[in-house]
Design a protein around this motif. Sequence first.
Motif, PDB file in Angstrom:
ATOM      1  N   VAL A 130       0.860  -1.192   0.000  1.00 32.51           N
ATOM      2  CA  VAL A 130       0.000   0.000   0.000  1.00 32.51           C
ATOM      3  C   VAL A 130       0.891   1.235   0.000  1.00 32.51           C
ATOM      4  N   ARG A 131       0.266   2.382  -0.182  1.00 35.42           N
ATOM      5  CA  ARG A 131       1.021   3.632  -0.145  1.00 35.42           C
ATOM      6  C   ARG A 131       1.463   3.944   1.280  1.00 35.42           C
ATOM      7  N   GLN A 132       2.612   4.602   1.371  1.00 37.45           N
ATOM      8  CA  GLN A 132       3.124   5.017   2.663  1.00 37.45           C
ATOM      9  C   GLN A 132       2.282   6.176   3.186  1.00 37.45           C
ATOM     10  N   GLY A 133       2.158   6.278   4.481  1.00 38.06           N
ATOM     11  CA  GLY A 133       1.515   7.458   5.059  1.00 38.06           C
ATOM     12  C   GLY A 133       0.018   7.357   5.157  1.00 38.06           C
ATOM     13  N   ASP A 134      -0.537   6.167   4.996  1.00 43.10           N
ATOM     14  CA  ASP A 134      -1.977   6.017   5.166  1.00 43.10           C
ATOM     15  C   ASP A 134      -2.177   4.841   6.108  1.00 43.10           C
ATOM     16  N   ASP A 135      -1.972   5.099   7.404  1.00 43.12           N
ATOM     17  CA  ASP A 135      -1.879   4.002   8.360  1.00 43.12           C
ATOM     18  C   ASP A 135      -3.167   3.218   8.514  1.00 43.12           C
ATOM     19  N   ASP A 136      -4.314   3.910   8.387  1.00 43.64           N
ATOM     20  CA  ASP A 136      -5.580   3.207   8.544  1.00 43.64           C
ATOM     21  C   ASP A 136      -5.705   2.095   7.508  1.00 43.64           C
ATOM     22  N   TRP A 137      -5.431   2.475   6.321  1.00 44.67           N
ATOM     23  CA  TRP A 137      -5.560   1.516   5.214  1.00 44.67           C
ATOM     24  C   TRP A 137      -4.516   0.409   5.357  1.00 44.67           C
ATOM     25  N   PHE A 138      -3.321   0.816   5.738  1.00 45.20           N
ATOM     26  CA  PHE A 138      -2.251  -0.145   5.956  1.00 45.20           C
ATOM     27  C   PHE A 138      -2.701  -1.202   6.967  1.00 45.20           C
ATOM     28  N   ASN A 139      -3.326  -0.737   8.042  1.00 46.14           N
ATOM     29  CA  ASN A 139      -3.808  -1.659   9.072  1.00 46.14           C
ATOM     30  C   ASN A 139      -4.847  -2.621   8.518  1.00 46.14           C
ATOM     31  N   VAL A 140      -5.766  -2.078   7.740  1.00 45.73           N
ATOM     32  CA  VAL A 140      -6.828  -2.919   7.192  1.00 45.73           C
ATOM     33  C   VAL A 140      -6.220  -4.063   6.388  1.00 45.73           C
ATOM     34  N   VAL A 141      -5.243  -3.711   5.507  1.00 48.30           N
ATOM     35  CA  VAL A 141      -4.663  -4.731   4.638  1.00 48.30           C
ATOM     36  C   VAL A 141      -3.867  -5.737   5.464  1.00 48.30           C
TER      37      VAL A 141
END
Lengths: 360, 315, 242, 242, 395
Positions: free
Chosen positions: B206-217
Motif C-alpha cells: 500500500v502507499r506510505q503514510g496512510d496508516d488506517d488503510w495499511f492496518n486494514v490490509v
Amino acid sequence: MAIYDIKEAKPAPINNRGLVFWLRKNLFSDIKNSLLSLFCIYFLFITVPPALDWLIFSATWSGSQEDIVKDGARWIFIIEKFDQFIYGFYPENLHWRPLFVAALTVAFVASVKLLNNIKLKIVIILLYPFVSIVFIHGGLFGLETVETNKWGGLMLTVIVAAVGIIASFPIGILLALGRQSNMPIVKTLCVGFIEFVRGVPLITILFMASVVLPLFFHDGIDFDKLLRALIGITLFQAAYIAEVVRGGLQAIPKGQYEASESLGLSYWQGMILIILPQALKISIPNLVGSFISLFKDTTLVLIIGLFDILAMVTLTNSDSNWLGYEVEGYVFVTFIYWIFCFSMSQYSKSVERRFNTELK
Amino acid sequence: GTLENVVKKGELNCGVSTGIPGFSATNSKGVWEGIDVDFCKAIASAVLGNADKVKYIPLTAKERFTALQSGEIDVLVRSSTWTSSRDTSLGLNFAGVNYYDGQGFLINKKLGISSAKELDGATFCIQAGTTTELNLTDYFKSQKMEYKAVTYDTSGQTIDGFKKGRCDAVTSDASQLYGLRLKMDDPNSVMVLPEIISKEPLGPVVRQGDDDWFNVVRWSLFAVLEAEELGITMANVDAQMKSDNPSVKRLLGTSGDAGASLGLDAKWAYNMIKQVGNYGEMFDRNVGKDSPLNIDRGLNKLWNQGGLMYPMPIR
Amino acid sequence: MIRMENVNKWYGDFHVLKDVNLNVKKGEKVVICGPSGSGKSTTIRCLNHLEKFQQGKIFIGETELIEDVKIVRHIRSKVGMVFQHFNLFPHLSVLENLVIAPTWVHKKPRKEAIETAMYYLDRVKISDQANKYPNQLSGGQQQRVAVARCLCFNPEIMLFDEPTSALDPEMVSEVLDVMVELADEGITMICVTHEMGFAKKVADRVIFMDGGQIIEENEPHTFFEQPESDRLKLFLDQILSH
Amino acid sequence: MIRMENVNKWYGDFHVLKDVNLNVKKGEKVVICGPSGSGKSTTIRCLNHLEKFQQGKIFIGETELIEDVKIVRHIRSKVGMVFQHFNLFPHLSVLENLVIAPTWVHKKPRKEAIETAMYYLDRVKISDQANKYPNQLSGGQQQRVAVARCLCFNPEIMLFDEPTSALDPEMVSEVLDVMVELADEGITMICVTHEMGFAKKVADRVIFMDGGQIIEENEPHTFFEQPESDRLKLFLDQILSH
Amino acid sequence: MSNPPNTPTSSVSFFNNPKNRAIIFQVLALGFVVFLAYYFANNMFANIEARGIETGFSFLDQVAGFGISQTLVAYDDGSSTYSRVFLVGVLNTLLVSGIAIFFTTILGLLIGIGRLSNNFLVAKLSMVYVETFRNIPILLQILFWYNVVLAALPSPRQSLSYFGEYFLNNRGFLMPRPIMEDNSGYILAALILACIGVFFLARWAIKRHDDTGEEFPIFTVGGAIILLAPVLVYFVAGQPISSEIPELKGFNFKGGWVIIPELLALAFALSIYTATYIAEAVRAGIESVPKGQKEAANSLGLKEHVILRKVILPQALRVIIPPVINQYLNLVKNSSLATAIGYPEIVTLFSGTTLNQVGQAIEIILMTMAVYLLFSIVISLLLNWINAKMEIKGR
Ligand SMILES: Nc1ncnc2c1ncn2[C@@H]1O[C@H](COP(=O)(O)OP(=O)(O)OP(=O)(O)O)[C@@H](O)[C@H]1O
Ligand SMILES: Nc1ncnc2c1ncn2[C@@H]1O[C@H](COP(=O)(O)OP(=O)(O)OP(=O)(O)O)[C@@H](O)[C@H]1O
Ligand SMILES: [Mg+2]
Ligand SMILES: [Mg+2]
C-alpha cells in the motif's frame, strides 16, 4: 511534287502483338529482364503455393482440437476465441451494445453524407459520440455499466482510434491556427507543443499518460487508465493533425482571406465559414493518412497493459488449453489490420484522384 | 484516506499481474483467478462485505509501483518482493507476506544438468524490472560464473523466449516457475532446479503514510491466517459463529471490537472467510494440492506446522 | 542525308506511321505540318531513336539506324533536337546546360566547351544570361538556350518539334528569326510547325501528314497555293481562316 | 465621402505610398491608372484596411479609419471591394456567396438576405446561375457575382482593383457594362483600371500614380488629350500604341 | 474638392484595438499555460512529498546491478551505474537505428525503382510488397519477425556454420572478433592514407575531365584502392590481426562477436516497414522528373550513367531526400517498440527496467524523451541544411 494514296491501317506485325509479344515486352525484353522475371517466378513458386496451402487447403476450419490432422492453419482457435478478439472481456450478454454502436456508426456516416440540412447534421454530429459512449459504457437510462477494464479486442482498437481522431480534430485545428497566427507567444506555444510531440515516440507519451499523469492531479481526481491512454493518444494525434491542417491552410489563396475580410467577416467567422471548409477539404487525403497511422499505432496500448486485439491474441495464447496458436493469432490480427488500413488508403487515393480531376 | 475512498466508491481497485498462473490470471471465461486475486477479494469482503466488488487492474512489472504511488490502485497484490529500497525510497509499505518464495531456475531436461552450479555461461530469460534481475547478478558474481540475460517485458514473453530456445533457462520466483512450466507444450520436458538463490517474500503493498488503510490490509492478511490456525473454513464458518473459543469469537466479531478499531464492520473477518476462505483454502485452491500447479506448501505452512506463517494475535 | 524507307510503327494495335518514305538532302530544309495526332512528332522522334519503329529502315548520312548503343549515340551526336517544351535542365545554369553534352559526349576540355557555348549563346543573343537558371528566363529566352544547346555540338541535322507553340505571340517571331538565321547557314533542318510564314520563307519542301502517312509534299509555293489533295485543302482552310 | 490625408506607407524600408492625398465626393467616380508597381492597389486596399498605413489619416464618410475592430468592420460594411481575381468562395454556391455577409455580418434574416441576393443577381443578369458554383461560371460571370456580392450589403462606396485584367477580351466589355450601369446609379466608385474607354465614359476624374505618389489628376478629357507631366505622356504613349 | 473635416470618432475603445486584443489574448494564453504548469508541478511535488518518493537525479550514480544482453561500451552488471545503463541504451538505440537505416535505404531504393520497372512481375511484386507491409502495424511486424526468427533458427548445438568461423543459431549470429596486435596501427594508417589518396585522385579526375574531357573510372579505381591498400599492408606487416573465433563451450558459444536475435528481428522489421515509405518516396521522386528531361538528355547523346548522375538524380533527389529523412526519424522513434521483444535500447532499459528499480517515473521518462527530441532536432537541422542546398533556383 508528290501526292500519295491513302493507306489502310495494317495490323501490327505478328511479333508485335498477342500474348507472346506481351510476354516478350513485359517479362523478357532483354537478358537482365529475363533473369529478373525468372527470379520473380521462382520466388512466387516457392512462396505462394505453400502459403495458400497453409492458409486454406490444409487448414482446419471446424471441429475441436482433437480433429486436427492436417498440417495447415488451425482456424478453430480463431473461431473459438473470436468473441474475445472482438469484444475483449465485455460481458457476453451485452455484446449487442457494441454491435448496435457499429450499426449506428454506419447510419451516422450515411446520414452525414446524404443529409442536406446543416442544422440536423450538426445535431447528429454532436449527438453521435454521446450516444455511442452511453451505449458502450452504460450507466445511464438503465443500461448496465460496463467498466473500461472489461473493454478489449477489436472493439477497444476501434474505440481508441475513433476517439483519438474525433477528439484530436478540434485541438489539431486550433493548434494549426495558432501556429499560423501572427501572435508570437501563441505561435511559440503551438510550435513548441507540436514539435515536442512529433519528436518523441508515442510509447513514451503513453508511458507518460499511464505512469506520470496521475501524479499531476490532486489525490481525489482519479482517471480511468483507458481515459489516460486516450488523453495521451489524442494529444499525440492532435500534433499530427495540426500539421496536416496547416498544409491545407497554406494552400488557400491569400485572396480568400482578403475577400472574407473585406466583406466584414470577423476572424472566427472567416475561418469557420470560408477558410476551414476549404482547407479541410483539400486535407482529406492527408487526414485519412494520419488516421491510418493512428489506427496502426493503437497496437501500442498493449505496452501499457490495455487489451487491444493484438494483446488479446497474446493473452488467449496463455490459456493452457490453447497453447501454441500464436501464428494463427498473429495472422488473423494482421489480416484484420490490413483490411482496415488498406481500405482506408484506397479510399484516400480515390479522394485524391477526385480532387485532381476537380482541379481546374 | 484510502479506506474512506474505497467505501465511498463501493469498489476496491486492486493491482494484479497481467497473467501469472496461480497468482493472478484470467481463466478461459476471462474471469480473474489466483491466490493474489483471492486476497483482493478478501480485502473487498472485509471492507465492503462483498468479494465481487473488486476492479482488477492488470499491471506489468514496471508499471506496478507507479500505479500504486499515483493512486490508480488502492492495493497492489502482485507477487511483489519486499525489499528495503522498495519499502523506503519508493514511498510504499509492505503490509505483510502472503507467500514466501525464492528464486529458482527452470531448465530444459535435454540440457542434462541437475544443479544451478552447472549453469556457467548459460543464457537466461527474465522479466524486466524485477528483483530477479538483481538476484541473478548477485548469484553468478558470488559463484564466479558468467551468464547472459535476455530481458522481456511480461512473463508471457519470457516463457515464449524460453520455449523458442532463446535461452537455456528461465529464472524467476519458484512459484512462478511451476506456473510457467504448465505453459510449455510438454510440461514434462522441463524441470525446476533444486537451488533457491534468494529470499522472495511476496506481499500486498500500500502507499506510505496512510496508516488506517495499511492496518486494514495487514490485519486482513493476519485474519485469514488466524482463521486457518483456528480451523475456521468457508464451510464451517457459520457453525463457528456459535463457538465458545474466545479467539474465534474475537476473530469472527462475536466479541471484542477488532472490526470497529480497524474502521470496519464487526463481521469483517466472517465475510472474508465466508466468501473467500481461510489462507490454507486459498493456497490449496490456487497453487497447492487442488490446483494444476500442485506446489508444496513448504515455508508457507503455519508456524505451528513448521512454516513461517505466523499471524499476530487478534485481541 | 536522311532517308526513311517504308517506316512503319505501331503503338500496341494502333498503326501510327504507315509506310513513311522521306528523303532529305544535305542542307535541305523541310517543314512538316498536319493535324494533331497525325504522327508528325513520332516521325521526327524516330530519327534520333527516341521512338523505336517496327518495320522499315532509316539512314542518317551513311549510317543505318539500328538498335545498337554505339550507333544510336553516334547518330544522336549528329542530330540535334529542339523540343516543344525546351526540356532544359532546371538544376543546371544556362552555361552548364550547354556544356554538359560537349564535355561528356564529345570529350571536349571544359574550357573549350565553355568558349563554344558562349559563342553560341552570343549568336542567339543571350550571352548575358549565361549564369542564370532556366526558370529565371522567359519562354523565348529558354527556347534560344535550347537551340544553342543543340548547336554546341555542331550537329549536321537539326530537328524542331513545334518549337514555337508554347510561346507567347511576341516571342514567336524572335525564335523564328533565330531559326531563319540557322537555315541560312546551310544546316539540314526538319521542322514540325504550323507557322506558315516560316514555311514559306525558308522551307525547300513542305510535307503534309495525316493519319500516320505523308499525304502530299511540295515546294512551299505550290503547297500553299495549289494544294492537290482534299485533305490538305481542308487543313489549309482551317489554319488560314484562323 | 473619402478623404486621404498625407498617407504614407512602407513595406519594410520600401516607401510604397508617399504623401497620398485624395478626396472623393459622394457619387463621384474616380479612375486610377499608372504603371505596374506604382502603388495603385496599395492605395485602394488601404481604404478598407486590407493594408495598414503608417502615417496620415483616412476618413470614410464621417469616420476616421483607425485600428479598432468595430470601426474597421463598420467601414468595411460601407465599402465594397471587387478584386482582380474576384476571390469568390469556391466551396459555396453563388447564392451562398451573396448571402454570407448579410446574414453573418449584418444579422439579416436569411430569407430577406436571399431576396436581396436574388435582386442583385437579377441586376447583374445572372439570376439563373444562383445555384451553380463559382468554378462552373465563366470569368465574366464570376466577376458579376463578385460585384453582386458587394452590392448585397448596399455599400456607399465601391472599390475595383483591375476588375477586367484577368478576363478574356470578350468578357471585358460585359463587365464594363455592369460597372457603367452602377456608375449611373450614383454610387461612389474608385476603380483601378487601364481601360481608357471606360475612364473616358464614366470617370469624373482620372488619377495617375507613379512611384507611390499621385503625379497628375484631371477630368478625363484633359487627362488624355493634354497630359501635362512627361511621365504621364510616356505612359499614355505606351498603352495607346499597344 | 473638399469636405470640411469632421472631428473623427477617435475614441478608440481599448478592447477594440486589435493590437490590444492580441496582447490580452496572448497574456491569457500564456497565463493559462503557466497556471497549468504550476498546477501540475504543485500537485506533483505535493504528491511526491506525501508519498515519500525520492526525487532528483542522484539515482544515476547508483549501481544498477542487472545484466544487459548487448552492450557496446564496457558494462559490468555488478558495478556499473544507472548513468552507464542510460548510455548503453542510447548507444543500442543508435546501433539498431543505424543498421536499420542502412538496410531500409537499400531495400527502399530497390523497391521504389522496382515499382517503376518495365518488367511486369517486378513492378507488381513491388507494389504488393508496399501495400502489404505498409498496412500492418510495426509492432505486430516486430513480434512476428521475432517469433519467426527464433522459431526458424536452430539451437546452439545444431548451429548453422559457415567457414567454421561464422555461426547462426537462436542465440544470434556469431562471428570472429578481430584482435589487434602490435603492428595493426599500420593498417588503420593505410586505410586513412588510401582515403586521402582517393580524395585527391577524385579531384584530379574531375580536373582531367575538365581539361581533356576524358573520363576516369573513379568509383571502381577508388573503391579498389580503399579496399586493397589495407589488405596489402595487412600482409606486409605480417598479418598483425588475428581473430577470436567463437567456440561452442558448454551449452553456448564463447568469444567472438554476436548479433543477438532481438537486434536481428528489430532491424529486420524496421527495415522492411520503413522501406515501404522510402520506396514510395523514391518512386515519387523519380516520377517527378518530367519524361522530357530524359528525352532531352538522350537526344544530346549522353550515356545512361551520365544521364542518371547529371540529369535525373540531381532533380529526383531534391524530391526524395526530405521525406526519406523524415522516415529515418520515424524509424528511430519506432525502434522504441523494441521493448516488446526485449532488445535493450533506451526505452526498454531506462523507461523499463531502471524505472522499475528506481521508481522515479518523471525524471526517467523526461530523460528518455529528451534523447528522442535531441535526435529529432539534429535530424531536422540536417534536413533544413539539405533543403537549402538542393533548392532549384528561379522557382
Ligand atoms: N506512347 C503512346 N502510346 C500510344 N499512342 C500514342 C503514344 N504516343 C503517341 N500516340 C498516338 O500516336 C499518334 C501520333 O502522335 P504524334 O505525337 O506523333 O502526333 P502529332 O502529329 O505530333 O500531333 P500533335 O500536333 O498533337 O503533336 C496520336 O494519335 C497519339 O495519340
Ligand atoms: N507585401 C509586400 N511586401 C513588400 N513589397 C510589396 C508588398 N506588396 C506590394 N509591394 C510592393 O509595393 C509596390 C506597390 O504595389 P501595388 O500592388 O500597390 O502596385 P500596383 O500599382 O497595384 O501594380 P500592378 O499594376 O502590378 O497591380 C510594388 O513595388 C510592390 O513590389
Ligand atoms: Mg506532336
Ligand atoms: Mg495592383
